[in-house]
Motif scaffolding. Structure first.
Motif, mmCIF file in Angstrom:
data_model
loop_
_atom_site.group_PDB
_atom_site.id
_atom_site.type_symbol
_atom_site.label_atom_id
_atom_site.label_comp_id
_atom_site.label_asym_id
_atom_site.label_seq_id
_atom_site.Cartn_x
_atom_site.Cartn_y
_atom_site.Cartn_z
ATOM 1 N N ALA A 47 0.837 -1.210 0.000
ATOM 2 C CA ALA A 47 0.000 0.000 0.000
ATOM 3 C C ALA A 47 0.867 1.254 0.000
ATOM 4 O O ALA A 47 0.577 2.229 -0.713
ATOM 5 N N MET A 48 1.960 1.249 0.768
ATOM 6 C CA MET A 48 2.830 2.419 0.849
ATOM 7 C C MET A 48 3.498 2.690 -0.497
ATOM 8 O O MET A 48 3.546 3.834 -0.955
ATOM 9 N N ALA A 49 4.000 1.647 -1.149
ATOM 10 C CA ALA A 49 4.687 1.829 -2.434
ATOM 11 C C ALA A 49 3.751 2.433 -3.481
ATOM 12 O O ALA A 49 4.107 3.395 -4.179
ATOM 13 N N VAL A 50 2.554 1.875 -3.580
ATOM 14 C CA VAL A 50 1.589 2.357 -4.585
ATOM 15 C C VAL A 50 1.180 3.801 -4.295
ATOM 16 O O VAL A 50 1.128 4.653 -5.194
ATOM 17 N N THR A 51 0.907 4.116 -3.024
ATOM 18 C CA THR A 51 0.420 5.446 -2.653
ATOM 19 C C THR A 51 1.502 6.514 -2.825
ATOM 20 O O THR A 51 1.238 7.599 -3.349
ATOM 21 N N VAL A 52 2.714 6.202 -2.367
ATOM 22 C CA VAL A 52 3.805 7.179 -2.474
ATOM 23 C C VAL A 52 4.109 7.471 -3.930
ATOM 24 O O VAL A 52 4.321 8.630 -4.322
ATOM 25 N N TRP A 53 4.114 6.434 -4.788
ATOM 26 C CA TRP A 53 4.368 6.660 -6.206
ATOM 27 C C TRP A 53 3.252 7.505 -6.828
ATOM 28 O O TRP A 53 3.505 8.444 -7.586
ATOM 29 N N GLY A 54 2.013 7.197 -6.484
ATOM 30 C CA GLY A 54 0.893 7.964 -7.026
ATOM 31 C C GLY A 54 0.945 9.425 -6.610
ATOM 32 O O GLY A 54 0.679 10.321 -7.405
ATOM 33 N N SER A 55 1.336 9.664 -5.371
ATOM 34 C CA SER A 55 1.437 11.043 -4.877
ATOM 35 C C SER A 55 2.581 11.787 -5.548
ATOM 36 O O SER A 55 2.425 12.941 -5.969
ATOM 37 N N ALA A 56 3.732 11.123 -5.678
ATOM 38 C CA ALA A 56 4.921 11.790 -6.223
ATOM 39 C C ALA A 56 4.799 12.060 -7.721
ATOM 40 O O ALA A 56 5.438 12.973 -8.241
ATOM 41 N N SER A 57 3.998 11.258 -8.423
ATOM 42 C CA SER A 57 3.915 11.402 -9.890
ATOM 43 C C SER A 57 2.704 12.222 -10.322
ATOM 44 O O SER A 57 2.345 12.224 -11.505
ATOM 45 N N SER A 58 2.060 12.931 -9.385
ATOM 46 C CA SER A 58 0.883 13.743 -9.722
ATOM 47 C C SER A 58 1.268 14.919 -10.621
ATOM 48 O O SER A 58 2.140 15.715 -10.275
ATOM 49 N N TRP A 59 0.601 15.040 -11.778
ATOM 50 C CA TRP A 59 0.894 16.140 -12.697
ATOM 51 C C TRP A 59 0.495 17.483 -12.089
ATOM 52 O O TRP A 59 1.173 18.492 -12.254
ATOM 53 N N THR A 60 -0.621 17.490 -11.330
ATOM 54 C CA THR A 60 -1.093 18.735 -10.716
ATOM 55 C C THR A 60 -0.034 19.326 -9.803
ATOM 56 O O THR A 60 0.112 20.542 -9.698
ATOM 57 N N LEU A 61 0.734 18.452 -9.151
ATOM 58 C CA LEU A 61 1.720 18.896 -8.177
ATOM 59 C C LEU A 61 2.925 19.575 -8.826
ATOM 60 O O LEU A 61 3.734 20.198 -8.145
ATOM 61 N N THR A 62 3.026 19.485 -10.154
ATOM 62 C CA THR A 62 4.161 20.089 -10.854
ATOM 63 C C THR A 62 4.211 21.602 -10.641
ATOM 64 O O THR A 62 5.289 22.206 -10.690
ATOM 65 N N ALA A 63 3.049 22.210 -10.421
ATOM 66 C CA ALA A 63 3.019 23.662 -10.211
ATOM 67 C C ALA A 63 3.787 24.062 -8.958
ATOM 68 O O ALA A 63 4.358 25.152 -8.893
ATOM 69 N N LEU A 64 3.826 23.170 -7.977
ATOM 70 C CA LEU A 64 4.421 23.514 -6.690
ATOM 71 C C LEU A 64 5.915 23.842 -6.779
ATOM 72 O O LEU A 64 6.334 24.930 -6.382
ATOM 73 N N PRO A 65 6.777 22.944 -7.327
ATOM 74 C CA PRO A 65 8.199 23.300 -7.406
ATOM 75 C C PRO A 65 8.462 24.507 -8.292
ATOM 76 O O PRO A 65 9.398 25.274 -8.046
ATOM 77 N N LEU A 66 7.615 24.716 -9.310
ATOM 78 C CA LEU A 66 7.817 25.864 -10.201
ATOM 79 C C LEU A 66 7.543 27.181 -9.477
ATOM 80 O O LEU A 66 8.316 28.141 -9.592
#
Length: 431
Positions: A47-66
């Motif tokens: 469950a942790m592997a699937v969830t962490v990968w899904g969270s880290a690969s979110s396209w919406t989150l790309t705005a944050l580092p920019l």
């Protein structure tokens, strides 16, 4: 075990891990792992592997580092100095005079930064020495800076709005637009307080050093042109529908690099420092988000959010009392956690309750940001208090005391949002 025992065990685990110095992101993941391992039949590792990968690969989150990178670039330009020169002539006739440069400067910089700490530090480096040299009362200069610095969270682009939008599955572009009017209203409340204080304490406000003609003021305003153009490019691209929040963030980065180049503050050292600073901050936030996503999944498997929502419903709280209870809850939580951690840690539990009470999620996002802003100046872990303590060398209790009036103005803002919800919902409805 009953729900109360499970909740107690998880909360004790959370504070034990936090108190032992474990990073917040790893603490959240650790508490989730304990919950999954003890109270769920699903394997925790999978469950942790699937969830962490899904969270880290979110396209919406790309705005944050920019957006973080954009703020880091601007932090290293001459933007703050230019803003002071452009603003100062226009506020010299207002009650309180140059005290208003804190509020207006933070409002403008918040529109290109997205970070409360960056807004407070950048404007503080510029205004505190100037206002101190001219004899303005120290408690007002520092208090107004601490309060107005929190506008970095409310006025778009806002890092915490991106985090809320991702965790609550709400349009980030609509959240950004929803933050504009409340940000202006809150800045007006701050300026209004400064004006009233100045009228009651006229002898403590220095006389203006020189009076400019209207055309001289207009000429000095040319220093505001770069930052106004950058704000227009970022927010205009979102509001007009030309760009998503992520694409607007990329526009902001390109614009801030161009602004830095024009001001001749762009060199290899500043470029590298801004990139490394943004990378460090984003990695911290991404780890927190990943841990929180896993914790949200674990809570769902255990069934705590559903049971908590049912318990809150069983109390029979009116929507207003629920809003008051949530505000108190987040203010207390803000004594121990930073804003982003507060949002991602609680969303899985709070959202079902909020939805069942019939709250609009865009409105609730703005309410949440204002309450988290209040936590930024609540001792003992108010981030803006620490920033100002480092800049001024003052005791944190003194800084908290002079910031109290601005905390109370934020309480008033929460009530305004409740009684006039259109402050937050009108602009998004026009998109």
């Amino acid at each position: 075990m009953n729900d109360f025992a499970v909740t107690t065990l998880l909360i004790v685990s959370l504070f034990l891990l936090l108190g032992s110095g474990v990073w917040i992101g790893l603490t959240l993941a650790g508490v989730a792992w304990i919950g999954m391992q003890l109270f769920s039949s699903r394997p925790a590792g999978d469950a942790m592997a699937v969830t962490v990968w899904g969270s880290a690969s979110s396209w919406t989150l790309t705005a944050l580092p920019l957006f973080i990178w954009m703020g880091e670039i601007l932090f290293r330009t001459k933007l703050s100095e230019s803003m002071f020169r452009g603003l100062a002539p226009w506020v010299s006739r207002l009650p309180g005079r140059l005290l208003h440069t804190n509020v207006i400067g933070c409002t403008i910089f918040a529109a290109v930064s997205g970070s409360s700490a960056a807004t407070c530090a950048t404007i503080g480096k510029m205004t505190l020495p100037e206002l101190g040299r001219r004899g303005y009362p120290e408690e007002l200069t520092i208090g107004s800076l601490a309060g107005a610095g929190t506008l970095g969270l409310l006025i778009p682009p806002s890092i915490i709005m991106i985090v809320y939008g991702v965790t609550a599955d709400v349009s980030i572009a609509r959240l950004f637009v929803a933050g504009i009017l409340p940000g202006i209203v809150l800045a007006s409340l701050f300026s209004g307080y400064l004006a009233i204080w100045a009228l009651l304490n006229k002898q403590r406000i220095p006389v203006p050093e020189n009076v400019m003609t209207f055309m001289e003021k207009v000429h000095e305003s040319r220093h505001l042109i770069p930052v106004v153009l950058l704000i227009a490019a970022v927010l205009g691209s979102i509001y007009s529908g030309v760009a998503t929040a992520t694409e607007a963030a990329a526009v902001g980065v390109v614009g801030s690099l161009a602004l830095s180049a024009v001001q001749r503050s762009l060199n290899w050292a500043t470029f590298r420092d801004s990139l490394l600073g943004a990378t460090r901050l984003y990695c911290m936030i991404a780890l927190i988000l990943s841990g929180a996503a896993f914790l949200t999944l674990a809570m769902g498997y255990i069934g705590l959010p559903r049971h908590l929502a049912e318990w809150v419903r069983s109390l029979g709280l009116s929507p207003f009392m629920l809003m008051v209870a949530l505000a108190m809850f987040y203010i207390i939580l803000g004594c121990f956690l930073d804003g982003i951690s507060m949002v991602v840690l609680t969303m899985g539990v709070i959202l079902p309750t909020v939805q069942s009470a019939g709250f609009d999620l865009i409105w609730f996002g703005i309410f949440l940001v204002v309450v988290v802003e209040m936590a930024q100046i609540t001792p003992p872990v108010g981030f803006n208090l620490f920033v100002l303590q480092g800049m001024t060398g003052k005791e944190i209790t003194w800084i908290a005391r002079v910031t109290l009036p601005f905390f109370l103005l934020m309480c008033l803002m929460v009530l305004l949002l409740w009684f006039i919800p259109q402050i937050a919902t009108w602009l998004p409805s026009k998109m």
